[in-house]
Design a protein around this motif. Structure first.
Motif, PDB file in Angstrom:
ATOM      1  N   GLU A  35      54.288  38.107  71.274  1.00 29.68           N
ATOM      2  CA  GLU A  35      53.954  38.476  69.894  1.00 29.68           C
ATOM      3  C   GLU A  35      53.684  37.225  69.070  1.00 29.68           C
ATOM      4  O   GLU A  35      52.769  37.206  68.251  1.00 29.68           O
ATOM      5  N   LEU A  53      50.538  46.395  68.731  1.00 30.26           N
ATOM      6  CA  LEU A  53      51.032  46.611  70.092  1.00 30.26           C
ATOM      7  C   LEU A  53      51.706  47.972  70.220  1.00 30.26           C
ATOM      8  O   LEU A  53      51.526  48.670  71.224  1.00 30.26           O
ATOM      9  N   ARG A  64      56.380  48.043  76.868  1.00 24.49           N
ATOM     10  CA  ARG A  64      57.232  46.895  76.561  1.00 24.49           C
ATOM     11  C   ARG A  64      58.463  46.904  77.446  1.00 24.49           C
ATOM     12  O   ARG A  64      59.100  47.945  77.637  1.00 24.49           O
ATOM     13  N   TRP A  70      55.175  42.385  76.685  1.00 27.85           N
ATOM     14  CA  TRP A  70      54.272  43.530  76.755  1.00 27.85           C
ATOM     15  C   TRP A  70      53.431  43.440  78.011  1.00 27.85           C
ATOM     16  O   TRP A  70      52.948  42.358  78.357  1.00 27.85           O
TER      17      TRP A  70
END
Length: 73
Positions: A35, A53, A64, A70
């Motif tokens: 992220e 996401l 996730r 992810w």
């Protein structure tokens, strides 16, 4: 929530989808950048990136793993 966020959110989602289609994440692990890395790439807040996401997750495109990141389905 500001009016710019939804458009930025859509841009992030669309760009990630395009990168997936191009095979950019077709590594053995199928892991997406973190992220933090994505927020730097898109010059966006981590919250906006996380919302993008989560939207892709709700569409069944990514998932996730807690503390791992992810990944592509």
């Amino acid at each position: 929530m500001s009016r710019q966020q939804p458009s930025q959110l859509l841009i992030i989602c669309d760009t990630i989808l395009q990168q997936i289609d191009r095979g950019l994440f077709a590594t053995q692990s199928k892991r997406l950048p973190s992220e933090r890395e994505l927020s730097d790439i898109f010059n966006a807040s981590r919250l906006t990136v996380k919302q993008a996401l989560l939207q892709l997750e709700s569409q069944g495109i990514i998932y996730r793993k807690e503390r791992r990141g992810w990944f592509l389905m």
